[in-house]
Design a protein around this motif. Structure first.
Motif, PDB file in Angstrom:
ATOM      1  N   GLU A 101       0.820  -1.171  -0.093  1.00 29.27           N
ATOM      2  CA  GLU A 101      -0.049  -0.044  -0.165  1.00 29.27           C
ATOM      3  C   GLU A 101       0.872   1.389  -0.107  1.00 29.27           C
ATOM      4  OE1 GLU A 101      -3.634  -0.233   0.485  1.00 29.27           O
ATOM      5  OE2 GLU A 101      -3.916   1.726   0.395  1.00 29.27           O
ATOM      6  N   GLU A 102       1.897   1.159   0.890  1.00 35.49           N
ATOM      7  CA  GLU A 102       2.871   2.260   0.937  1.00 35.49           C
ATOM      8  C   GLU A 102       3.511   2.580  -0.417  1.00 35.49           C
ATOM      9  OE1 GLU A 102       5.992   3.301   4.141  1.00 35.49           O
ATOM     10  OE2 GLU A 102       4.960   1.741   4.760  1.00 35.49           O
ATOM     11  N   LEU A 103       3.922   1.543  -0.935  1.00 30.40           N
ATOM     12  CA  LEU A 103       4.425   1.711  -2.320  1.00 30.40           C
ATOM     13  C   LEU A 103       3.626   2.528  -3.232  1.00 30.40           C
ATOM     14  CD1 LEU A 103       6.211  -1.670  -3.612  1.00 30.40           C
ATOM     15  CD2 LEU A 103       7.174   0.409  -3.473  1.00 30.40           C
ATOM     16  N   GLN A 104       2.406   2.230  -3.229  1.00 30.40           N
ATOM     17  CA  GLN A 104       1.496   2.781  -4.118  1.00 30.40           C
ATOM     18  C   GLN A 104       1.193   4.116  -3.700  1.00 30.40           C
ATOM     19  OE1 GLN A 104      -1.608   0.003  -3.596  1.00 30.40           O
ATOM     20  NE2 GLN A 104      -1.422  -0.415  -5.658  1.00 30.40           N
ATOM     21  N   THR A 105       1.185   4.552  -2.520  1.00 32.36           N
ATOM     22  CA  THR A 105       0.759   5.758  -2.190  1.00 32.36           C
ATOM     23  C   THR A 105       1.806   6.494  -1.873  1.00 32.36           C
ATOM     24  OG1 THR A 105       0.391   4.997   0.074  1.00 32.36           O
ATOM     25  CG2 THR A 105      -1.544   5.138  -1.175  1.00 32.36           C
ATOM     26  N   ARG A 106       2.588   6.300  -0.676  1.00 34.73           N
ATOM     27  CA  ARG A 106       3.731   7.002  -0.357  1.00 34.73           C
ATOM     28  C   ARG A 106       4.828   7.289  -1.662  1.00 34.73           C
ATOM     29  NH1 ARG A 106       7.412   5.166   4.234  1.00 34.73           N
ATOM     30  NH2 ARG A 106       9.085   6.346   4.042  1.00 34.73           N
ATOM     31  N   PHE A 107       5.295   6.145  -2.073  1.00 32.82           N
ATOM     32  CA  PHE A 107       6.378   6.063  -2.999  1.00 32.82           C
ATOM     33  C   PHE A 107       5.867   6.167  -4.386  1.00 32.82           C
ATOM     34  CE2 PHE A 107       7.926   3.471   0.610  1.00 32.82           C
ATOM     35  CZ  PHE A 107       9.135   4.544   0.852  1.00 32.82           C
ATOM     36  N   LYS A 108       4.702   6.198  -4.652  1.00 28.46           N
ATOM     37  CA  LYS A 108       3.987   6.312  -6.238  1.00 28.46           C
ATOM     38  C   LYS A 108       4.608   5.173  -7.049  1.00 28.46           C
ATOM     39  CE  LYS A 108       1.883  10.437  -5.076  1.00 28.46           C
ATOM     40  NZ  LYS A 108       1.594   9.945  -3.736  1.00 28.46           N
ATOM     41  N   ALA A 109       4.865   4.125  -6.630  1.00 22.33           N
ATOM     42  CA  ALA A 109       5.136   2.908  -7.392  1.00 22.33           C
ATOM     43  C   ALA A 109       4.261   1.899  -7.453  1.00 22.33           C
ATOM     44  CB  ALA A 109       6.612   2.558  -6.836  1.00 22.33           C
ATOM     45  N   PRO A 110       3.118   2.144  -8.229  1.00 16.58           N
ATOM     46  CA  PRO A 110       2.240   1.006  -8.220  1.00 16.58           C
ATOM     47  C   PRO A 110       2.612  -0.162  -9.010  1.00 16.58           C
ATOM     48  CG  PRO A 110       1.579   2.677  -9.656  1.00 16.58           C
ATOM     49  CD  PRO A 110       2.672   3.246  -9.157  1.00 16.58           C
ATOM     50  N   GLY A 111       1.809  -1.253  -9.058  1.00 14.13           N
ATOM     51  CA  GLY A 111       1.985  -2.387  -9.702  1.00 14.13           C
ATOM     52  C   GLY A 111       2.674  -3.468  -9.138  1.00 14.13           C
ATOM     53  N   ASP A 112       2.239  -4.993  -9.688  1.00 14.76           N
ATOM     54  CA  ASP A 112       2.677  -6.110  -8.638  1.00 14.76           C
ATOM     55  C   ASP A 112       4.251  -6.241  -9.037  1.00 14.76           C
ATOM     56  OD1 ASP A 112       2.726  -6.682 -11.491  1.00 14.76           O
ATOM     57  OD2 ASP A 112       1.285  -8.509 -11.147  1.00 14.76           O
ATOM     58  N   PHE A 113       4.671  -5.755 -10.138  1.00 17.81           N
ATOM     59  CA  PHE A 113       6.170  -5.981 -10.253  1.00 17.81           C
ATOM     60  C   PHE A 113       7.064  -4.965  -9.666  1.00 17.81           C
ATOM     61  CE2 PHE A 113      10.194  -7.165 -12.338  1.00 17.81           C
ATOM     62  CZ  PHE A 113       9.833  -8.499 -12.584  1.00 17.81           C
TER      63      PHE A 113
ATOM     64  N   ALA B 261      12.579   1.228  -8.179  1.00 20.53           N
ATOM     65  CA  ALA B 261      13.801   1.643  -7.954  1.00 20.53           C
ATOM     66  C   ALA B 261      14.142   2.969  -7.637  1.00 20.53           C
ATOM     67  CB  ALA B 261      14.704   0.858  -8.689  1.00 20.53           C
ATOM     68  N   SER B 262      13.578   3.544  -8.501  1.00 21.77           N
ATOM     69  CA  SER B 262      13.786   5.097  -8.638  1.00 21.77           C
ATOM     70  C   SER B 262      13.230   5.884  -7.224  1.00 21.77           C
ATOM     71  CB  SER B 262      13.249   5.765  -9.686  1.00 21.77           C
ATOM     72  OG  SER B 262      12.788   7.179  -9.393  1.00 21.77           O
ATOM     73  N   SER B 263      11.919   5.396  -7.039  1.00 22.02           N
ATOM     74  CA  SER B 263      11.229   5.970  -6.044  1.00 22.02           C
ATOM     75  C   SER B 263      11.635   5.495  -4.558  1.00 22.02           C
ATOM     76  CB  SER B 263       9.741   5.966  -6.105  1.00 22.02           C
ATOM     77  OG  SER B 263       9.589   4.556  -6.240  1.00 22.02           O
ATOM     78  N   VAL B 264      12.373   4.530  -4.436  1.00 15.88           N
ATOM     79  CA  VAL B 264      12.832   3.903  -3.177  1.00 15.88           C
ATOM     80  C   VAL B 264      14.305   4.513  -2.991  1.00 15.88           C
ATOM     81  CG1 VAL B 264      10.897   2.253  -2.731  1.00 15.88           C
ATOM     82  CG2 VAL B 264      13.244   1.581  -3.863  1.00 15.88           C
ATOM     83  N   GLY B 265      14.883   5.131  -3.834  1.00 19.42           N
ATOM     84  CA  GLY B 265      16.458   5.809  -3.989  1.00 19.42           C
ATOM     85  C   GLY B 265      16.636   6.540  -2.566  1.00 19.42           C
ATOM     86  N   ASP B 266      17.811   6.564  -2.297  1.00 21.71           N
ATOM     87  CA  ASP B 266      18.300   7.652  -1.183  1.00 21.71           C
ATOM     88  C   ASP B 266      17.424   7.537  -0.107  1.00 21.71           C
ATOM     89  OD1 ASP B 266      19.012  10.374  -3.413  1.00 21.71           O
ATOM     90  OD2 ASP B 266      20.314   9.188  -2.128  1.00 21.71           O
ATOM     91  N   ASP B 267      17.478   6.220   0.465  1.00 22.96           N
ATOM     92  CA  ASP B 267      17.097   5.936   1.990  1.00 22.96           C
ATOM     93  C   ASP B 267      15.385   6.266   1.901  1.00 22.96           C
ATOM     94  OD1 ASP B 267      17.655   4.903   3.969  1.00 22.96           O
ATOM     95  OD2 ASP B 267      18.548   6.558   4.788  1.00 22.96           O
ATOM     96  N   ARG B 268      14.796   6.407   0.941  1.00 24.06           N
ATOM     97  CA  ARG B 268      13.377   6.958   1.299  1.00 24.06           C
ATOM     98  C   ARG B 268      12.536   5.739   1.834  1.00 24.06           C
ATOM     99  NH1 ARG B 268      11.169   9.962  -4.006  1.00 24.06           N
ATOM    100  NH2 ARG B 268      13.080   9.076  -4.846  1.00 24.06           N
ATOM    101  N   ILE B 269      12.921   4.667   1.442  1.00 19.02           N
ATOM    102  CA  ILE B 269      12.339   3.288   1.723  1.00 19.02           C
ATOM    103  C   ILE B 269      12.226   3.250   3.364  1.00 19.02           C
ATOM    104  CG2 ILE B 269      13.974   1.821   1.998  1.00 19.02           C
ATOM    105  CD1 ILE B 269      12.449  -0.060   0.283  1.00 19.02           C
ATOM    106  N   GLN B 270      13.349   3.795   4.200  1.00 22.00           N
ATOM    107  CA  GLN B 270      13.548   3.556   5.383  1.00 22.00           C
ATOM    108  C   GLN B 270      13.052   4.807   6.319  1.00 22.00           C
ATOM    109  OE1 GLN B 270      14.641   1.162   7.233  1.00 22.00           O
ATOM    110  NE2 GLN B 270      15.082  -0.192   5.591  1.00 22.00           N
ATOM    111  N   MET B 271      12.265   4.316   7.487  1.00 22.76           N
ATOM    112  CA  MET B 271      12.025   5.437   8.415  1.00 22.76           C
ATOM    113  C   MET B 271      12.848   4.642   9.414  1.00 22.76           C
ATOM    114  SD  MET B 271       7.904   6.431   7.896  1.00 22.76           S
ATOM    115  CE  MET B 271       8.068   7.183   9.658  1.00 22.76           C
ATOM    116  N   GLU B 272      14.091   5.689   9.615  1.00 18.74           N
ATOM    117  CA  GLU B 272      14.753   5.032  10.765  1.00 18.74           C
ATOM    118  C   GLU B 272      14.249   5.325  12.059  1.00 18.74           C
ATOM    119  OE1 GLU B 272      19.032   5.436  10.104  1.00 18.74           O
ATOM    120  OE2 GLU B 272      18.522   6.304   8.277  1.00 18.74           O
TER     121      GLU B 272
END
Ligand SMILES: [Zn+2]
Length: 282
Positions: A140-152, A229-240
């Motif tokens: 869900e977060e991939l789709q909304t927060r990272f704007k990276a939808p899609g099963d792949f 890969a682009s949208s989760v770059g630069d540590d955006r994937i992590q909330m430390e």
């Protein structure tokens, strides 16, 4: 991705049903009498009392919905596809046997071999117990927060974490850990980025071979992965979260770097092209 009706991995560990630990109720008069009796008999009364103040654990059924179950099935299929590809590549390119990792589905929080994890941690691989940890709410977060939808996009995330497992099996993880201890923080971070980019490369290598072996990709899938890969770059994937061990919390490299290495893996499908450490000069 054409994943429906494909076989699922047997290495999925579903921990979404939460276990709540509770310390049982007070000590009754019966227990006290028993303790007194133990005292008279020359035994330690505390042993008796401890038996009565029992700890109970309670299994709470997890509320699930159809959408989440489909997602869990999807994760199981992708994991299986990574097992198929990496078993083959280990034999062919490394002359070794691939050891399959476990993938843990958890909800909210979990104890891992690398410390306490919560869903805000994002998916990660723990070398200490050779497990990938994913809270499915990340989709869900991939789709909304990272704007990276899609099963792949999700498949890429799983393949990236499995990539860390491949690095572990190849001995790269321990080499990097050893080197990091001697390096300044800045150089250490560079190594971590190289590590992350290599996991992206390995995700690309997987995509290359899964397409070749099973023809699973649909139009737009690679774009979904590259976008992720682009949208989760630069540590955006992590909330430390301070105080928690978060193994995948390093800087991941820029969006352009991440796309570059995934693409390189996808285009070559060859492990020899994955030396992301080469230009570090450390
Ligand atoms: Zn990573």
């Amino acid at each position: 991705m054409r994943w429906q009706n494909r076989e699922q991995s047997s290495n999925l560990e579903d921990r979404r049903g939460r276990t709540i630990k509770r310390v049982g109720g007070g000590i009754g008069i019966g227990a006290i009498l028993m303790a007194v009796f133990a005292l008279i008999m020359g035994e330690n009364p505390l042993n008796v009392l401890q038996q009565f103040s029992n700890e109970t654990t309670e299994q709470v059924a997890s509320p699930t919905n159809k959408q989440e179950e489909a997602l869990a099935d999807f994760v199981g299929v992708v994991l299986k596809e990574t097992e198929t590809v990496w078993t083959k590549l280990f034999r062919e390119q490394l002359k070794e046997e691939y050891v399959q990792p476990k993938l843990v589905l958890y909800r909210g929080e979990d104890n891992t071999g690398c410390g306490y994890a919560q869903s805000t941690t994002g998916p990660f691989y723990c070398p200490a117990d050779q497990r990938v940890y994913i809270d499915l709410s990340f989709y869900e977060e991939l789709q909304t927060r990272f704007k990276a939808p899609g099963d792949f996009a999700m498949a890429y995330i799983i393949a990236h974490e499995v990539g860390h497992h491949v690095q572990y099996l190849m001995g790269i993880t321990s080499q990097v850990e050893n080197q990091r201890q001697r390096l300044s923080q800045e150089d250490g971070n560079k190594m971590s980025v190289a590590m992350e980019l290599q996991a992206d490369f390995l995700a690309g290598v997987w995509a290359h071979h899964t397409q070749k072996m099973a023809n699973l990709l649909e139009k737009g899938d690679i774009e979904e992965a590259l976008n992720a890969a682009s949208s989760v770059g630069d540590d955006r994937i992590q909330m430390e979260a301070r105080g928690y061990v978060v193994p995948d919390a390093f800087t991941h490299g820029t969006s352009a770097q991440r796309m570059f290495w995934f693409k390189k893996g996808f285009e070559t499908g060859d492990l020899r092209y994955g030396d992301t450490f080469k230009e570090l000069n450390l």
